[in-house]
Design an enzyme around this catalytic site. Structure first.
Site, PDB file in Angstrom:
ATOM      1  N   GLN A 128      16.330  23.561   5.894  1.00 17.27           N
ATOM      2  CA  GLN A 128      16.173  22.188   5.411  1.00 17.27           C
ATOM      3  C   GLN A 128      17.013  21.268   6.299  1.00 17.27           C
ATOM      4  O   GLN A 128      18.247  21.313   6.243  1.00 17.27           O
ATOM      5  CB  GLN A 128      16.647  22.150   3.959  1.00 17.27           C
ATOM      6  N   SER A 131      20.611  16.713   5.829  1.00 15.58           N
ATOM      7  CA  SER A 131      21.943  16.095   5.937  1.00 15.58           C
ATOM      8  C   SER A 131      22.381  15.899   7.379  1.00 15.58           C
ATOM      9  O   SER A 131      22.064  16.709   8.252  1.00 15.58           O
ATOM     10  CB  SER A 131      22.990  16.969   5.229  1.00 15.58           C
ATOM     11  N   GLU A 246      13.431  22.184  -8.245  1.00 16.04           N
ATOM     12  CA  GLU A 246      14.188  23.414  -8.445  1.00 16.04           C
ATOM     13  C   GLU A 246      14.956  23.484  -9.761  1.00 16.04           C
ATOM     14  O   GLU A 246      16.154  23.659  -9.775  1.00 16.04           O
ATOM     15  CB  GLU A 246      15.176  23.580  -7.275  1.00 16.04           C
ATOM     16  N   SER A 376      27.483  15.979  -4.703  1.00 21.25           N
ATOM     17  CA  SER A 376      28.893  16.311  -4.959  1.00 21.25           C
ATOM     18  C   SER A 376      29.270  15.969  -6.407  1.00 21.25           C
ATOM     19  O   SER A 376      28.571  15.216  -7.090  1.00 21.25           O
ATOM     20  CB  SER A 376      29.795  15.524  -4.002  1.00 21.25           C
ATOM     21  N   GLU A 378      31.546  14.047  -7.472  1.00 23.16           N
ATOM     22  CA  GLU A 378      31.745  12.599  -7.668  1.00 23.16           C
ATOM     23  C   GLU A 378      30.402  11.902  -7.887  1.00 23.16           C
ATOM     24  O   GLU A 378      30.273  11.015  -8.738  1.00 23.16           O
ATOM     25  CB  GLU A 378      32.465  11.978  -6.447  1.00 23.16           C
TER      26      GLU A 378
HETATM   27  C1  LIG Z   1      26.951  25.304   1.033  1.00 25.33           C
HETATM   28  C2  LIG Z   1      26.164  24.095   1.415  1.00 25.33           C
HETATM   29  C3  LIG Z   1      24.895  24.244   1.905  1.00 25.33           C
HETATM   30  C4  LIG Z   1      24.141  23.133   2.271  1.00 25.33           C
HETATM   31  N1  LIG Z   1      22.900  23.330   2.815  1.00 25.33           N
HETATM   32  C5  LIG Z   1      22.204  22.253   3.265  1.00 25.33           C
HETATM   33  C6  LIG Z   1      20.959  22.446   3.952  1.00 25.33           C
HETATM   34  O1  LIG Z   1      20.453  23.569   4.115  1.00 25.33           O
HETATM   35  N2  LIG Z   1      20.335  21.367   4.436  1.00 25.33           N
HETATM   36  C7  LIG Z   1      20.824  20.096   4.274  1.00 25.33           C
HETATM   37  O2  LIG Z   1      20.174  19.160   4.708  1.00 25.33           O
HETATM   38  N3  LIG Z   1      22.019  19.880   3.647  1.00 25.33           N
HETATM   39  C8  LIG Z   1      22.711  20.930   3.139  1.00 25.33           C
HETATM   40  N4  LIG Z   1      23.943  20.725   2.530  1.00 25.33           N
HETATM   41  C9  LIG Z   1      24.521  19.385   2.520  1.00 25.33           C
HETATM   42  C10 LIG Z   1      24.707  18.706   1.203  1.00 25.33           C
HETATM   43  O3  LIG Z   1      23.498  18.201   0.716  1.00 25.33           O
HETATM   44  C11 LIG Z   1      25.758  17.605   1.422  1.00 25.33           C
HETATM   45  O4  LIG Z   1      26.976  18.243   1.738  1.00 25.33           O
HETATM   46  C12 LIG Z   1      25.969  16.735   0.233  1.00 25.33           C
HETATM   47  O5  LIG Z   1      24.855  15.932   0.027  1.00 25.33           O
HETATM   48  C13 LIG Z   1      27.219  15.840   0.396  1.00 25.33           C
HETATM   49  O6  LIG Z   1      27.161  15.129   1.581  1.00 25.33           O
HETATM   50  P1  LIG Z   1      28.378  15.134   2.652  1.00 25.33           P
HETATM   51  O7  LIG Z   1      28.841  16.532   2.834  1.00 25.33           O
HETATM   52  O8  LIG Z   1      27.894  14.391   3.855  1.00 25.33           O
HETATM   53  O9  LIG Z   1      29.547  14.335   1.959  1.00 25.33           O
HETATM   54  P2  LIG Z   1      29.742  12.732   1.916  1.00 25.33           P
HETATM   55  O10 LIG Z   1      28.500  12.091   1.396  1.00 25.33           O
HETATM   56  O11 LIG Z   1      30.242  12.283   3.244  1.00 25.33           O
HETATM   57  O12 LIG Z   1      30.876  12.609   0.870  1.00 25.33           O
HETATM   58  C14 LIG Z   1      32.264  12.843   1.198  1.00 25.33           C
HETATM   59  C15 LIG Z   1      33.084  12.673  -0.054  1.00 25.33           C
HETATM   60  O13 LIG Z   1      32.925  11.330  -0.566  1.00 25.33           O
HETATM   61  C16 LIG Z   1      32.467  11.345  -1.896  1.00 25.33           C
HETATM   62  N5  LIG Z   1      31.512  10.255  -2.105  1.00 25.33           N
HETATM   63  C17 LIG Z   1      30.452   9.919  -1.306  1.00 25.33           C
HETATM   64  N6  LIG Z   1      29.773   8.863  -1.832  1.00 25.33           N
HETATM   65  C18 LIG Z   1      30.416   8.535  -2.983  1.00 25.33           C
HETATM   66  C19 LIG Z   1      30.188   7.546  -3.995  1.00 25.33           C
HETATM   67  N7  LIG Z   1      29.153   6.690  -3.921  1.00 25.33           N
HETATM   68  N8  LIG Z   1      31.032   7.514  -5.065  1.00 25.33           N
HETATM   69  C20 LIG Z   1      32.076   8.396  -5.179  1.00 25.33           C
HETATM   70  N9  LIG Z   1      32.342   9.349  -4.241  1.00 25.33           N
HETATM   71  C21 LIG Z   1      31.525   9.423  -3.170  1.00 25.33           C
HETATM   72  C22 LIG Z   1      31.773  12.689  -2.071  1.00 25.33           C
HETATM   73  O14 LIG Z   1      31.775  13.106  -3.409  1.00 25.33           O
HETATM   74  C23 LIG Z   1      32.639  13.588  -1.196  1.00 25.33           C
HETATM   75  O15 LIG Z   1      33.760  14.016  -1.901  1.00 25.33           O
HETATM   76  C24 LIG Z   1      24.698  21.829   2.125  1.00 25.33           C
HETATM   77  C25 LIG Z   1      25.986  21.685   1.616  1.00 25.33           C
HETATM   78  C26 LIG Z   1      26.720  22.795   1.271  1.00 25.33           C
HETATM   79  C27 LIG Z   1      28.105  22.608   0.715  1.00 25.33           C
END
Ligand SMILES: Cc1cc2nc3c(=O)[nH]c(=O)nc-3n(C[C@H](O)[C@H](O)[C@H](O)COP(=O)(O)OP(=O)(O)OC[C@H]3O[C@@H](n4cnc5c(N)ncnc54)[C@H](O)[C@@H]3O)c2cc1C
Length: 394
Positions: A128, A131, A246, A376, A378
């Site tokens: 997928q 991100s 899902e 997440s 949050e």
């Molecule tokens: C094990 C794992 C597998 C994954 N597999 C895939 C995959 O196969 N394909 C794919 O596309 N993605 C995948 N993901 C990505 C996942 O969808 C993202 O990690 C998730 O959407 C969070 O985005 P980010 O990591 O960019 O964090 P960010 O969006 O950058 O957030 C960083 C921090 O800020 C906080 N935050 C952000 N916005 C807000 C808000 N509006 N209010 C309060 N707090 C906020 C978040 O809670 C977090 O603590 C995977 C993630 C994990 C952990």
């Protein structure tokens, strides 16, 4: 509480249980959604995927011509999820499940004919590609672009967190095709051949010591125009529809947590605090009792949510409540197990002195992933506050 108590569903459950006992791949159980560690695990997972589809334990809601089955309902899928969790065995690979739903509901006949049978046969693993470093929670800000050039699109940019990207043959890609349109409207979905020139996949080494997800770079990758899924600009709607699909997996998480409590009781009976079995300590007993009560509350919530979903009455914040509760209990439970193990509790898989083969350490380190993936904690809290409690947006 156990889902599916009619005689027909009870018989189905025992059929699934026997099937898992006979055919499940012999891969060491690890916490969470993990990639194959080597070629032989990869092959075993492919064979297992083919068997799950072949038996109708995966993909039973597909169109009949592609192997869907009229005799199966979401109840059956929920039971399969519970039994897989009970046996600590992985299900069909999640990237392929998401992509197949995008193809079934939004793809062309040609795309379906070409890819669905291969996914069912376990020969085509998908990842997928959503991100990005600057677009996770706010996915609609994604910047990878696909620019039309004759009969093709030229893709440039970067993805991250791509589970199984290093094993996948195809990627389900979201890219921006219209820089002028409002951000949700300028995104399109594509089928991307992971072996195309210009695609580089770099596995990331994680806290757990394993590599389950990747960075993926696109340097002028040519994607045929007919590899678009749906219409240009429809990518956001397609992604949301497939992510919402899902729900039937959630029964498995309650089973997983209940088994973890049983293992915790067993661990507390084996390890000592001040020369006495830990299970005799009031503090330890209180904590285990508290986990147990929280898990039963989660179970009630999960099945109430599922019932609402099956009746078409799901609310925006239902899934968020279950996800938040599960991921927080999961972290705390694993942390407590590591603490109980004392010094040996922090040793990892492969160390002869590790408690339970390093299982709890792996569970604890991996548990963070559930608080991030799929939205997440949050973001879940925001959803519950704004959609569920009607609090003002920040
Ligand atoms: C094990 C794992 C597998 C994954 N597999 C895939 C995959 O196969 N394909 C794919 O596309 N993605 C995948 N993901 C990505 C996942 O969808 C993202 O990690 C998730 O959407 C969070 O985005 P980010 O990591 O960019 O964090 P960010 O969006 O950058 O957030 C960083 C921090 O800020 C906080 N935050 C952000 N916005 C807000 C808000 N509006 N209010 C309060 N707090 C906020 C978040 O809670 C977090 O603590 C995977 C993630 C994990 C952990």
């Amino acid at each position: 509480m156990q889902y599916g108590t009619t005689p027909e569903l009870a018989e189905f459950r025992s059929e699934v249980r026997n099937f898992i006992a006979e055919y499940a791949p012999s891969i060491p159980p690890r916490a969470g959604v993990r990639s194959a560690e080597n070629e032989s695990e990869h092959r075993a997972l492919q064979e297992w995927t083919a068997r799950l589809y072949g038996a109708g334990y995966a993909g039973s809601d597909w169109p009949a011509e592609y192997g869907g089955r009229d005799d199966r309902s979401p109840d059956h899928s929920i039971i399969v999820g519970e039994e897989l969790a009970r046996a600590q065995v992985p299900g069909a690979q999640s990237g392929s499940v998401l992509a197949s739903h995008a193809l079934i509901h939004f793809g062309t006949d040609e795309q379906r004919r070409r890819h669905l049978p291969e996914i069912r046969a376990g020969r085509e693993l998908w990842c997928q590609l959503f991100s990005e470093p600057g677009a996770g929670s706010d996915l609609a800000s994604l910047r990878t672009k696909a620019v039309r050039s004759g009969d093709a699109y030229i893709v440039s940019g970067q993805k991250v967190w791509t589970t199984d990207g290093h094993w996948a043959r195809y990627g389900y890609l979201l890219a921006r095709t219209d820089a002028e349109a409002p951000k949700h409207k300028g995104i399109s979905a594509f089928i991307l051949d992971m072996s195309a020139p210009g695609v580089s996949v770099r596995p990331l080494r994680e806290l757990t010591g394993t590599s389950d997800f990747n960075e993926v770079f696109f340097d002028g990758v040519e994607v045929a125009a007919d590899a678009i899924i749906g219409a240009p600009g429809q990518g956001w709607a397609i992604a949301n529809a497939t992510l919402a699909h899902e729900r039937t997996n959630v029964g498995g998480i309650v089973v997983k947590l209940r088994l973890a409590v049983e293992a915790l009781v067993e661990l507390a009976s084996r390890v000592q605090i001040n020369g006495r079995p830990a299970i005799e300590s009031d503090r330890v007993r209180d904590r285990i009792g508290q986990f147990s009560a929280e898990i039963e509350a989660l179970s009630a919530l999960t099945y109430a949510n599922l019932t609402r979903w099956l009746r078409g009455r799901e609310r925006m914040h239902d899934a968020a409540m279950g996800k938040l509760m599960f991921s927080e209990i999961n972290v705390e439970l694993a942390r407590f197990a590591v603490e109980l193990g004392g010094e040996a509790g922090v040793l990892v898989e492969g160390d002869p002195n590790a408690i339970d083969g390093g299982r709890w350490q792996d569970e604890w380190l991996y548990a963070r992933a559930y608080t991030i993936a799929g939205g997440s904690s949050e973001i879940m809290r925001n959803l519950i506050a704004e959609r569920g409690l009607g609090l003002p947006r920040r």
